[in-house]
Design a protein around this motif. Structure first.
Motif, PDB file in Angstrom:
ATOM      1  N   ASP A 287      41.542   7.634  27.146  1.00 33.89           N
ATOM      2  CA  ASP A 287      41.908   6.742  26.034  1.00 33.89           C
ATOM      3  C   ASP A 287      40.689   5.985  25.533  1.00 33.89           C
ATOM      4  O   ASP A 287      40.448   5.887  24.316  1.00 33.89           O
ATOM      5  N   ARG A 288      39.921   5.431  26.454  1.00 34.32           N
ATOM      6  CA  ARG A 288      38.759   4.636  26.049  1.00 34.32           C
ATOM      7  C   ARG A 288      37.650   5.539  25.484  1.00 34.32           C
ATOM      8  O   ARG A 288      36.957   5.175  24.538  1.00 34.32           O
ATOM      9  N   ARG A 289      37.488   6.731  26.067  1.00 35.86           N
ATOM     10  CA  ARG A 289      36.468   7.671  25.576  1.00 35.86           C
ATOM     11  C   ARG A 289      36.758   8.080  24.140  1.00 35.86           C
ATOM     12  O   ARG A 289      35.858   8.060  23.275  1.00 35.86           O
ATOM     13  N   VAL A 290      38.013   8.409  23.865  1.00 39.59           N
ATOM     14  CA  VAL A 290      38.396   8.810  22.514  1.00 39.59           C
ATOM     15  C   VAL A 290      38.251   7.642  21.549  1.00 39.59           C
ATOM     16  O   VAL A 290      37.805   7.806  20.404  1.00 39.59           O
ATOM     17  N   ALA A 291      38.594   6.448  22.023  1.00 42.12           N
ATOM     18  CA  ALA A 291      38.532   5.270  21.159  1.00 42.12           C
ATOM     19  C   ALA A 291      37.120   4.980  20.676  1.00 42.12           C
ATOM     20  O   ALA A 291      36.920   4.498  19.553  1.00 42.12           O
ATOM     21  N   LEU A 310      34.442  15.254  35.444  1.00 43.47           N
ATOM     22  CA  LEU A 310      35.050  14.326  34.487  1.00 43.47           C
ATOM     23  C   LEU A 310      36.431  14.805  34.064  1.00 43.47           C
ATOM     24  O   LEU A 310      37.371  14.005  33.926  1.00 43.47           O
ATOM     25  N   GLN A 311      36.581  16.117  33.859  1.00 41.69           N
ATOM     26  CA  GLN A 311      37.884  16.663  33.478  1.00 41.69           C
ATOM     27  C   GLN A 311      38.933  16.377  34.549  1.00 41.69           C
ATOM     28  O   GLN A 311      40.080  16.045  34.248  1.00 41.69           O
ATOM     29  N   LYS A 312      38.538  16.509  35.820  1.00 37.32           N
ATOM     30  CA  LYS A 312      39.470  16.216  36.919  1.00 37.32           C
ATOM     31  C   LYS A 312      39.859  14.733  36.945  1.00 37.32           C
ATOM     32  O   LYS A 312      41.007  14.382  37.218  1.00 37.32           O
ATOM     33  N   TRP A 313      38.904  13.839  36.659  1.00 37.74           N
ATOM     34  CA  TRP A 313      39.231  12.397  36.600  1.00 37.74           C
ATOM     35  C   TRP A 313      40.255  12.122  35.502  1.00 37.74           C
ATOM     36  O   TRP A 313      41.203  11.378  35.709  1.00 37.74           O
ATOM     37  N   GLU A 314      40.033  12.739  34.344  1.00 34.52           N
ATOM     38  CA  GLU A 314      40.927  12.466  33.207  1.00 34.52           C
ATOM     39  C   GLU A 314      42.317  13.058  33.421  1.00 34.52           C
ATOM     40  O   GLU A 314      43.283  12.576  32.826  1.00 34.52           O
ATOM     41  N   ARG A 315      42.419  14.088  34.244  1.00 36.52           N
ATOM     42  CA  ARG A 315      43.736  14.663  34.536  1.00 36.52           C
ATOM     43  C   ARG A 315      44.379  14.026  35.767  1.00 36.52           C
ATOM     44  O   ARG A 315      45.524  14.321  36.099  1.00 36.52           O
ATOM     45  N   GLY A 316      43.672  13.155  36.431  1.00 33.69           N
ATOM     46  CA  GLY A 316      44.211  12.504  37.608  1.00 33.69           C
ATOM     47  C   GLY A 316      44.206  13.359  38.845  1.00 33.69           C
ATOM     48  O   GLY A 316      44.883  13.041  39.834  1.00 33.69           O
ATOM     49  N   GLU A 317      43.441  14.438  38.832  1.00 34.04           N
ATOM     50  CA  GLU A 317      43.387  15.322  39.993  1.00 34.04           C
ATOM     51  C   GLU A 317      42.514  14.735  41.099  1.00 34.04           C
ATOM     52  O   GLU A 317      42.759  14.972  42.283  1.00 34.04           O
ATOM     53  N   THR A 318      41.474  14.025  40.702  1.00 29.69           N
ATOM     54  CA  THR A 318      40.621  13.316  41.667  1.00 29.69           C
ATOM     55  C   THR A 318      40.338  11.916  41.116  1.00 29.69           C
ATOM     56  O   THR A 318      40.589  11.631  39.939  1.00 29.69           O
ATOM     57  N   THR A 319      39.808  11.053  41.973  1.00 25.39           N
ATOM     58  CA  THR A 319      39.523   9.667  41.575  1.00 25.39           C
ATOM     59  C   THR A 319      38.040   9.384  41.747  1.00 25.39           C
ATOM     60  O   THR A 319      37.457   9.732  42.802  1.00 25.39           O
ATOM     61  N   PRO A 320      37.387   8.797  40.762  1.00 27.35           N
ATOM     62  CA  PRO A 320      35.963   8.475  40.903  1.00 27.35           C
ATOM     63  C   PRO A 320      35.730   7.472  42.030  1.00 27.35           C
ATOM     64  O   PRO A 320      36.518   6.546  42.214  1.00 27.35           O
ATOM     65  N   ASP A 321      34.643   7.700  42.794  1.00 28.59           N
ATOM     66  CA  ASP A 321      34.334   6.725  43.844  1.00 28.59           C
ATOM     67  C   ASP A 321      33.724   5.472  43.216  1.00 28.59           C
ATOM     68  O   ASP A 321      33.533   5.396  41.998  1.00 28.59           O
ATOM     69  N   GLY A 322      33.415   4.497  44.041  1.00 23.35           N
ATOM     70  CA  GLY A 322      32.907   3.223  43.530  1.00 23.35           C
ATOM     71  C   GLY A 322      31.640   3.372  42.711  1.00 23.35           C
ATOM     72  O   GLY A 322      31.448   2.685  41.701  1.00 23.35           O
ATOM     73  N   HIS A 323      30.786   4.306  43.119  1.00 18.51           N
ATOM     74  CA  HIS A 323      29.522   4.540  42.427  1.00 18.51           C
ATOM     75  C   HIS A 323      29.777   4.967  40.980  1.00 18.51           C
ATOM     76  O   HIS A 323      29.233   4.393  40.032  1.00 18.51           O
ATOM     77  N   PHE A 324      30.639   5.984  40.809  1.00 16.21           N
ATOM     78  CA  PHE A 324      30.927   6.473  39.465  1.00 16.21           C
ATOM     79  C   PHE A 324      31.839   5.517  38.689  1.00 16.21           C
ATOM     80  O   PHE A 324      31.764   5.426  37.468  1.00 16.21           O
TER      81      PHE A 324
END
Length: 347
Positions: A287-291, A310-324
């Protein structure tokens, strides 16, 4: 106005209850003998300088006599006097409002009812609610007290000065079908209503408690779910702190802590959410990227991740760690973790 001899004697006897100097007794009786309306000048005539136009408006002779116990009461610390009549009037009545005289009249009428209808002495009238609340000059607690006495009389309850007034008042309100008074928590620091110490939360305010000193939560402006333990540390005025021992699924809301709705309706604000009730809201990334008009490729490059990640983060398949996560918040201009946090419902 003429007064019969027996009435004059009666009046003299009454006045002596409040004025001890014989010359002033005679002067007041003489003044009342000659005036149907009693004005402010009567106090100067008697040499009393504590009554001014904010405390007194012209009244009929009969009204003045009824209110004499209040006008001429002299506080005595030995009798347990903490408050004075003037403090209620100066601190609570809005003398700059057009209806000030009506406010003053209403207040005196309440005092009269307490004194004559319920037989409560002057010292108790002026001091009971102060000792209950710990504050001098608040008029609303006196109005609440009168209302309690009216309800208690209908219910056959004889106690006039309950030890824990706010508790007994809510009890009688509920007994007659009225909504109880809800005691909202108080601001601890600027904008802060809750404080955490390890696995313990603390909130300050006035907390109605039962006879076992357990908080009556239905009368307190907090909602607490899934707590391990809830208790209070309060003084004899029920003022102090409410504590919550939290679990990973504890949830706490505060009533109107940041204000009610414009129409006056209540708002429950989130004050604390346990970690197992929170999860990363992956939808925010897209949402924020498109905005802001970024492609997946550009965003991936900006945070140092692969397109696939990034595609996996946006689909909710994985979660970014604190670094990312920190990098994503920076690039997408996300200022608060709450903006990318999803809160689970609590039963």
């Amino acid at each position: 106005m003429t007064i019969r001899t027996d009435e004059q004697q009666e009046l003299t006897t009454l006045v002596r209850e409040y004025i001890y100097e014989q010359d002033k007794v005679e002067k007041l009786v003489d003044y009342l003998y000659r005036h149907e309306i009693v004005g402010l000048e009567v106090f100067a005539y008697l040499g009393f300088d504590k009554i001014d136009k904010l405390m007194f408006q012209p009244v009929s002779r009969d009204t003045f006599i009824r209110r004499a116990p209040f006008y001429f009461h002299k506080p005595s610390r030995e009798l347990g006097d903490i408050a004075e009549l003037s403090q209620y009037i100066y601190y609570s009545l809005e003398f700059n409002k057009p209806d000030y005289n009506n406010q003053l009249e209403d207040f005196y009428c309440v005092l009269e009812r307490l004194y004559y209808d319920f037989g409560i002495d002057i010292v108790t009238i002026l001091n009971y609610t102060v000792k209950q609340r710990g504050r001098v000059g608040e008029i609303q607690p006196i109005y609440n007290w009168l209302h309690y006495l009216e309800l208690a009389k209908k219910l056959g309850i004889e106690e006039k000065t309950p030890t824990r007034f706010i508790v007994e008042y809510n009890i009688v309100r509920e007994m007659v079908g009225l909504e109880p008074i809800i005691y909202e928590i108080q601001e601890m620091y600027v904008g802060d209503f809750i404080e955490r110490y390890g696995n313990r939360l603390r909130m300050d305010g006035i907390f109605p408690c039962d006879h076992n000193n357990q908080p009556i939560l239905k009368w307190i402006g907090v909602r607490i779910k899934n707590a391990k333990r809830i208790w209070v540390d309060v003084n004899d005025k029920l003022k102090g702190s409410l504590y919550v021992e939290i679990t990973p699924r504890t949830k706490v809301w505060g009533l109107n802590v940041y204000g009610a709705n414009e129409d006056g309706s209540d708002i429950w604000y989130d004050l604390y959410t346990g970690p197992l009730l929170m999860e990363f809201d992956y939808t925010v990334i897209k949402d924020r990227r498109v905005a802001i008009g970024m492609t997946q490729k550009r965003l991936a490059e900006a945070v140092g991740a692969s397109d696939r990640t990034l595609q996996k983060w946006e689909r909710g398949e994985t979660t970014p760690d604190g670094h990312f996560l920190l990098r994503l918040m920076n690039v997408l201009d996300i200022k608060e973790l709450s903006e990318i946090t999803k809160i689970h419902d609590v039963e």
